[in-house]
Design an enzyme around this catalytic site. Sequence first.
Site, mmCIF file in Angstrom:
data_model
loop_
_atom_site.group_PDB
_atom_site.id
_atom_site.type_symbol
_atom_site.label_atom_id
_atom_site.label_comp_id
_atom_site.label_asym_id
_atom_site.label_seq_id
_atom_site.Cartn_x
_atom_site.Cartn_y
_atom_site.Cartn_z
ATOM 1 C CG HIS A 24 -1.948 1.431 1.258
ATOM 2 N ND1 HIS A 24 -3.068 0.479 1.430
ATOM 3 C CD2 HIS A 24 -1.829 2.204 0.763
ATOM 4 C CE1 HIS A 24 -3.951 1.996 1.764
ATOM 5 N NE2 HIS A 24 -3.751 2.761 0.984
ATOM 6 C CG HIS A 26 -1.430 6.810 -1.701
ATOM 7 N ND1 HIS A 26 -2.424 6.793 -1.944
ATOM 8 C CD2 HIS A 26 -1.332 6.617 -0.538
ATOM 9 C CE1 HIS A 26 -3.416 5.983 -0.757
ATOM 10 N NE2 HIS A 26 -2.314 5.693 -0.044
ATOM 11 C CG ASN A 52 -5.138 7.954 -3.263
ATOM 12 O OD1 ASN A 52 -4.424 7.515 -3.796
ATOM 13 N ND2 ASN A 52 -6.003 8.662 -2.234
ATOM 14 C CG HIS A 150 -9.560 4.122 4.278
ATOM 15 N ND1 HIS A 150 -8.882 4.578 3.551
ATOM 16 C CD2 HIS A 150 -10.726 3.813 5.089
ATOM 17 C CE1 HIS A 150 -9.143 5.487 4.772
ATOM 18 N NE2 HIS A 150 -10.009 5.301 5.311
ATOM 19 C CG ASP A 265 -2.629 5.183 3.827
ATOM 20 O OD1 ASP A 265 -2.156 5.126 2.451
ATOM 21 O OD2 ASP A 265 -3.090 5.052 4.926
ATOM 22 C CB ALA A 281 -3.108 19.113 8.541
HETATM 23 C C1 NCD Z 1 -4.363 8.581 1.225
HETATM 24 C C2 NCD Z 1 -3.639 9.615 0.574
HETATM 25 O O1 NCD Z 1 -3.176 10.851 0.991
HETATM 26 O O2 NCD Z 1 -4.039 9.262 0.085
HETATM 27 N N1 NCD Z 1 -4.584 9.532 3.456
HETATM 28 C C3 NCD Z 1 -4.710 9.045 4.494
HETATM 29 O O3 NCD Z 1 -5.344 9.642 5.474
HETATM 30 N N2 NCD Z 1 -4.167 7.738 4.166
HETATM 31 C C4 NCD Z 1 -5.538 8.308 1.412
HETATM 32 C C5 NCD Z 1 -5.664 7.053 1.851
HETATM 33 O O4 NCD Z 1 -6.185 6.618 2.412
HETATM 34 O O5 NCD Z 1 -5.363 6.202 1.522
HETATM 35 ZN ZN ZN Z 2 -4.186 4.631 0.799
#
Ligand code: NCD
Ligand code: ZN
Length: 376
Positions: A24, A26, A52, A150, A265, A281
């Site tokens: 996981h 991003h 996302n 999620h 994450d 934030a």
């Molecule tokens: C994630 C993001 O910034 O893409 N933010 C988060 O609070 N974990 C989104 C997600 O939950 O995957």
């Molecule tokens: Zn995430």
Amino acid sequence: MPLVTTADDGSVKSVKLPRPSNPHGHVRDGALREAVTPWVLANTKHLIVMPNVDPPLKTVEASLTYLGEVERIRDRLGLGTNVLGTLYNHDGITPKMIEQMAATKRIVSVKCYPAKAGMTTGSGQGIPLEQTSDDVLRAAIDNNIVYQVHGEVDTMKDGTPLEPAMRERYYMTDVLPYVRDAHPDLRISVEHGTTVQAVRLVDGDPSGKTVMTITPQHLLFVDDDFMQPWGNDLKCMPILKWPTDRAALIKAATSGDRRFFAGTDTAPHPSRKKRGDFQLAANGCWLPHWISLYTQAFHAAGKLDSVFDDFMSYSFADWMGLPRPEPDDTVLVTCDTAHDIPAPINIEGEDDVVIPLGWTETGNRLRVGFSVRADF
Ligand code: NCD
Ligand code: ZN
């Protein structure tokens, strides 16, 4: 077993572990993607990149194109990470698409976000697991596609609003069990589980078809830590929970139960979106030091043993049917209190940086106690 070296006084000097995986992460797009991707790929065997982005990755074609962009950066840097994709769950997914993604062997899951916009970055552009049609879930079972979930909802079924600390609890007791029971063969990964209730749900399925990833921030911190000078860095969804929840996560992570494993994450945001008013934030923690943070948590629990290898490097790979790292494919974590937080990362063309969790300009930084070199 990870190879642990110790000093004369018995303190840990270094830990060598098999190259870990991250189900996981991003990596965004544009200049931000160029800046952060090397850090998300570094020291990582298998990575699932999250969908996302804007617009979200809703088709097999879009997901493959996106994977190609991440692989272009990987190949330029000469990194060996196996980059995998996931589709953003929405009501346009058909059984045929599930078959197509399975045929790629590179798009391995569907990622479900909460149905409501604003619950976290990029949520509200699709449908949650519980609204997914039975024939799509049947196709996922038949094609060995995982649902990465999620698990939060912001109102109860009768419309009563749920405060952030209760959203995952309710989902795990009053929403997800119904999907679990209706589709016992569906492979569900509870992403970034944070509560006693999430641990119980996974525990309650002896089939092994329900697993859970646990982030380093949820293993190390509780809601009181928002008062730290770098408290905004900790703001991510699901929100940090209570000491009882953290204790349940540590117990699950260090128990040797292979249904619980690492998943960071890691989610970069430019600092202008993270600094300032806490309420405003952005949600998401930037974790280039994820391996050090997990090492810190397992060291504190006295579990830098084979359980750490499973949690970091083997359990996810085994669950997905992916190859384990070769015996000589390792990552060295050194005990290093001087340089334990990587510096903020510049975003080219933007007068801004991405700040790692725990960073301040002054000596008020988080002390991790371990560090890992990122070579790229
Ligand atoms: C994630 C993001 O910034 O893409 N933010 C988060 O609070 N974990 C989104 C997600 O939950 O995957
Ligand atoms: Zn995430």
